[in-house]
Design an enzyme around this catalytic site. Structure first.
Site, PDB file in Angstrom:
ATOM      1  N   GLY A  12       0.821  -1.216   0.000  1.00 14.75           N
ATOM      2  CA  GLY A  12       0.000   0.000   0.000  1.00 14.75           C
ATOM      3  C   GLY A  12       0.849   1.257   0.000  1.00 14.75           C
ATOM      4  O   GLY A  12       2.080   1.200   0.149  1.00 14.75           O
ATOM      5  N   ASP A  13       0.179   2.393  -0.237  1.00 16.50           N
ATOM      6  CA  ASP A  13       0.831   3.712  -0.215  1.00 16.50           C
ATOM      7  C   ASP A  13       1.948   3.853  -1.241  1.00 16.50           C
ATOM      8  O   ASP A  13       2.919   4.583  -1.035  1.00 16.50           O
ATOM      9  CB  ASP A  13       1.388   4.025   1.193  1.00 16.50           C
ATOM     10  CG  ASP A  13       0.307   3.968   2.246  1.00 16.50           C
ATOM     11  OD1 ASP A  13      -0.839   4.318   1.929  1.00 16.50           O
ATOM     12  OD2 ASP A  13       0.603   3.561   3.379  1.00 16.50           O
ATOM     13  N   GLY A  15       1.693   5.264  -4.061  1.00 14.60           N
ATOM     14  CA  GLY A  15       1.519   6.459  -4.898  1.00 14.60           C
ATOM     15  C   GLY A  15       0.457   6.220  -5.971  1.00 14.60           C
ATOM     16  O   GLY A  15       0.459   6.871  -7.026  1.00 14.60           O
ATOM     17  N   LYS A  16      -0.479   5.309  -5.674  1.00 18.54           N
ATOM     18  CA  LYS A  16      -1.541   4.990  -6.643  1.00 18.54           C
ATOM     19  C   LYS A  16      -2.358   6.235  -6.977  1.00 18.54           C
ATOM     20  O   LYS A  16      -2.705   6.480  -8.131  1.00 18.54           O
ATOM     21  CB  LYS A  16      -2.470   3.907  -6.059  1.00 18.54           C
ATOM     22  CG  LYS A  16      -1.769   2.593  -5.755  1.00 18.54           C
ATOM     23  CD  LYS A  16      -2.697   1.594  -5.070  1.00 18.54           C
ATOM     24  CE  LYS A  16      -3.121   1.966  -3.670  1.00 18.54           C
ATOM     25  NZ  LYS A  16      -2.022   1.996  -2.668  1.00 18.54           N
ATOM     26  N   LYS A  18      -1.572   9.395  -6.979  1.00 23.93           N
ATOM     27  CA  LYS A  18      -0.896  10.312  -7.901  1.00 23.93           C
ATOM     28  C   LYS A  18      -0.973   9.786  -9.345  1.00 23.93           C
ATOM     29  O   LYS A  18      -1.281  10.533 -10.276  1.00 23.93           O
ATOM     30  CB  LYS A  18       0.584  10.491  -7.508  1.00 23.93           C
ATOM     31  CG  LYS A  18       1.307  11.198  -8.631  1.00 23.93           C
ATOM     32  CD  LYS A  18       2.746  11.496  -8.471  1.00 23.93           C
ATOM     33  CE  LYS A  18       3.264  11.896  -9.865  1.00 23.93           C
ATOM     34  NZ  LYS A  18       4.532  12.578  -9.875  1.00 23.93           N
ATOM     35  N   ALA A  39      -8.148   3.407   2.973  1.00 23.72           N
ATOM     36  CA  ALA A  39      -7.237   3.940   1.966  1.00 23.72           C
ATOM     37  C   ALA A  39      -7.025   5.433   2.175  1.00 23.72           C
ATOM     38  O   ALA A  39      -7.904   6.129   2.668  1.00 23.72           O
ATOM     39  CB  ALA A  39      -7.818   3.708   0.574  1.00 23.72           C
ATOM     40  N   GLY A  40      -5.845   5.909   1.798  1.00 14.36           N
ATOM     41  CA  GLY A  40      -5.573   7.343   1.782  1.00 14.36           C
ATOM     42  C   GLY A  40      -4.759   7.613   0.535  1.00 14.36           C
ATOM     43  O   GLY A  40      -3.595   7.221   0.459  1.00 14.36           O
ATOM     44  N   HIS A  41      -5.391   8.194  -0.480  1.00 15.41           N
ATOM     45  CA  HIS A  41      -4.715   8.426  -1.761  1.00 15.41           C
ATOM     46  C   HIS A  41      -4.458   9.924  -1.919  1.00 15.41           C
ATOM     47  O   HIS A  41      -5.403  10.718  -1.991  1.00 15.41           O
ATOM     48  CB  HIS A  41      -5.564   7.876  -2.916  1.00 15.41           C
ATOM     49  CG  HIS A  41      -5.719   6.382  -2.860  1.00 15.41           C
ATOM     50  ND1 HIS A  41      -6.421   5.656  -3.782  1.00 15.41           N
ATOM     51  CD2 HIS A  41      -5.229   5.466  -1.975  1.00 15.41           C
ATOM     52  CE1 HIS A  41      -6.364   4.373  -3.473  1.00 15.41           C
ATOM     53  NE2 HIS A  41      -5.656   4.236  -2.366  1.00 15.41           N
ATOM     54  N   THR A  42      -3.179  10.277  -1.968  1.00 22.01           N
ATOM     55  CA  THR A  42      -2.807  11.698  -1.950  1.00 22.01           C
ATOM     56  C   THR A  42      -2.595  12.245  -3.358  1.00 22.01           C
ATOM     57  O   THR A  42      -1.888  11.634  -4.163  1.00 22.01           O
ATOM     58  CB  THR A  42      -1.486  11.869  -1.159  1.00 22.01           C
ATOM     59  OG1 THR A  42      -1.572  11.090   0.031  1.00 22.01           O
ATOM     60  CG2 THR A  42      -1.230  13.331  -0.819  1.00 22.01           C
ATOM     61  N   ARG A 143     -23.547 -12.574   4.858  1.00 24.39           N
ATOM     62  CA  ARG A 143     -24.869 -12.282   4.283  1.00 24.39           C
ATOM     63  C   ARG A 143     -25.841 -11.593   5.240  1.00 24.39           C
ATOM     64  O   ARG A 143     -27.041 -11.824   5.183  1.00 24.39           O
ATOM     65  CB  ARG A 143     -25.471 -13.578   3.681  1.00 24.39           C
ATOM     66  CG  ARG A 143     -24.636 -14.094   2.539  1.00 24.39           C
ATOM     67  CD  ARG A 143     -24.963 -15.491   2.160  1.00 24.39           C
ATOM     68  NE  ARG A 143     -24.593 -16.442   3.198  1.00 24.39           N
ATOM     69  CZ  ARG A 143     -24.670 -17.748   3.070  1.00 24.39           C
ATOM     70  NH1 ARG A 143     -25.099 -18.271   1.955  1.00 24.39           N
ATOM     71  NH2 ARG A 143     -24.330 -18.538   4.064  1.00 24.39           N
ATOM     72  N   SER A 414       8.121   8.450 -11.315  1.00 25.29           N
ATOM     73  CA  SER A 414       7.650   9.632 -10.599  1.00 25.29           C
ATOM     74  C   SER A 414       8.799  10.219  -9.779  1.00 25.29           C
ATOM     75  O   SER A 414       9.473   9.501  -9.046  1.00 25.29           O
ATOM     76  CB  SER A 414       6.475   9.221  -9.718  1.00 25.29           C
ATOM     77  OG  SER A 414       6.075  10.281  -8.913  1.00 25.29           O
TER      78      SER A 414
END
Ligand code: GDP
Ligand code: IMO
Ligand code: MG
Length: 428
Positions: A12-13, A15-16, A18, A39-42, A143, A414
């Protein structure tokens, strides 16, 4: 027409956010397919920085639709907040943001359960984000979950919340020594948020099938990373969904035969938040230096991220697991200050050299990482470089060597958190 999955190749993290922000202007639809507000997408653009948790990372750069797919678990309160944040930045989400009616709802009791279960695990805690993710997927799979489409029927929703809370209360009291929950208080707590997000709910699977018939392009945005996959990651130190490319299909309704690209995102080194094995971790000054240079603190919880060198064994596993045919390398600039750069190329387990990831967390935590060393490019910088030829020679050597090892090119490199700080290589 491209139907491209963006998947985290590590823990995770990577840079998805960006990369999705950069690519989204070329896509008509951006779809989040699993996870939730863990999730935290910057994204960084025009001197703005924004962290998205549920809304797809194409919301600012694309004029197309942004879809929260059926595989996502949605916290209505978190989503309402996020919509407000995005709108306050001048972006209209009405008629552009759609939430799948089949996505499951995270309710306050899922967050309570997440926390009490973590406390009970003691030293075996997973280190979850506390966002109710695991318990919400448990409700789904067993369920008894509430889906976004159900929220359009208030009486059904209320009855369901009452039923679930009544069933949950005895175990909260006896098993977890926690307070009983009041279903009426929970209903009141989510009422406003539910009203606010109702207009966005629709059958997104049907919408996407029609878009496929019209040959429209799509970007499927994963959260977390391959090593956190509930099946293929470092179980039990994983999240409760499938970030890997298969999850992109089940979590959106887009069939596997429609996918044209699977792009893995990897940092030039490695990080992990939460507990669990991390063979190339540098729990020392080197890790500290990586954390400082890369500002490695969780975008969701603010926790310091554990840091270490690139793990090629785990990366190759992610490439094969996801069927990646493209890669993006992020945070190359973070290595600028290092005299020497190391890459883990194999593990030693019980005296034997191995070139694969053992799937028992206990085994993976015992492996000794074996490294290859590279001379860094200290004194030169990769930051903000936008042309491949302008990278320091030893940075090119480092990147090319990884490509040779994996047999796949880095389509993107990047060199900083901003949109423009990106090298785009090769054709689309
Ligand atoms: P995600 O969860 O995969 O979207 O990644 P996060 O947003 O949690 O973490 C990536 C962090 O690295 C964010 O703070 C980004 O702004 C930052 N970032 C992304 N790409 C680069 C890069 O190439 N260089 C640097 N220095 N920072 C980057
Ligand atoms: P993005 O999308 C990094 C980690 C948590 C914990 C484990 C389980 O920003 O890359 P959970 O709350 O999901 O039950 O926690 O997974 N984790 C992440 N680590 N990036 C993320 O998301 C993560 N989402 C969950 O730290 O170890
Ligand atoms: Mg993140």
């Amino acid at each position: 027409m491209s139907i491209r999955v963006i998947v985290g190749a590590q823990w995770g993290d990577e840079g998805k956010g960006k990369i999705v922000d950069v690519l989204a202007k070329e896509a008509q639809h951006v779809i989040r397919y699993q996870g939730g507000a863990n999730a935290g997408h910057t994204l960084k653009f025009d001197d703005k920085e924004v962290v998205l948790h549920l809304i797809p990372s194409g919301i600012f750069s694309s004029s197309g639709t942004c879809i929260i797919g059926n595989g996502v678990v949605v916290d209505p309160i978190a989503l309402q907040e996020e919509i407000k944040t995005v709108e306050a930045m001048g972006v209209e989400v009405k008629d552009r943001l759609f939430i799948s009616d089949a996505a499951h709802v995270i309710l306050p009791y899922h967050k309570v359960l997440d926390k009490v279960k973590e406390t009970q695990r003691g030293k075996y805690a997973i280190g979850t984000t506390g966002r109710g993710i695991g318990p919400a997927y448990v409700s789904k799979v067993s369920r008894v979950g509430l889906r976004m489409g159900d929220l359009l029927y208030p009486e059904f929703t209320k009855a369901k919340i009452r039923e679930v809370v009544d069933e949950m209360n005895p175990s909260l009291e006896t098993l977890y020594q926690s307070e009983r929950l009041d279903p009426e208080a929970i209903i009141a707590q989510v009422e406003d948020a539910v009203e606010a997000i109702k207009p966005y709910i629709r059958n997104t699977t049907h919408f996407l099938h029609k878009a496929l018939r019209r040959q429209e392009s799509m970007l499927l945005e994963g959260a977390q990373g391959s090593m956190l996959d509930v099946d293929h990651g470092t179980y039990p130190f994983v999240t409760s969904s499938s970030p890997t490319s298969g999850g992109a299909c089940t979590g959106s309704g887009v069939p596997p035969t429609a996918l044209t690209h699977v792009m893995g995102i990897t940092k030039a080194y490695c990080t992990r938040v939460g507990n669990g094995p991390f063979p190339s971790e540098e729990d020392n000054e080197t890790g500290e230096a990586l954390r400082k240079a890369g500002h490695e603190f969780g975008a969701t919880t603010g926790r310091p991220r554990r840091c270490g060198w690139l793990d090629l064994v785990a990366l190759r596993y992610a490439v094969e697991l996801n069927g990646m045919n493209e890669l993006a390398l992020t945070k190359l600039d973070v290595l600028d200050g290092f005299e020497t750069i190391k890459v883990c190329t194999a593990y030693r387990l019980d005296g034997k050299e191995i070139d694969f990831v053992p799937l028992r967390a206990d085994d993976l935590s015992r492996v000794e990482p074996l490294y290859q060393e590279f001379t860094g490019w200290k004194g030169q910088t990769t930051r903000n470089v936008t042309q491949w030829d302008e990278l320091p020679e030893s940075a090119q050597t480092y990147v090319n060597w990884i490509e040779e090892q994996l047999g796949i090119w880095f389509t993107f490199v990047s060199t900083g958190p901003k949109r423009e700080e990106t090298i785009r290589r090769f054709s689309k």
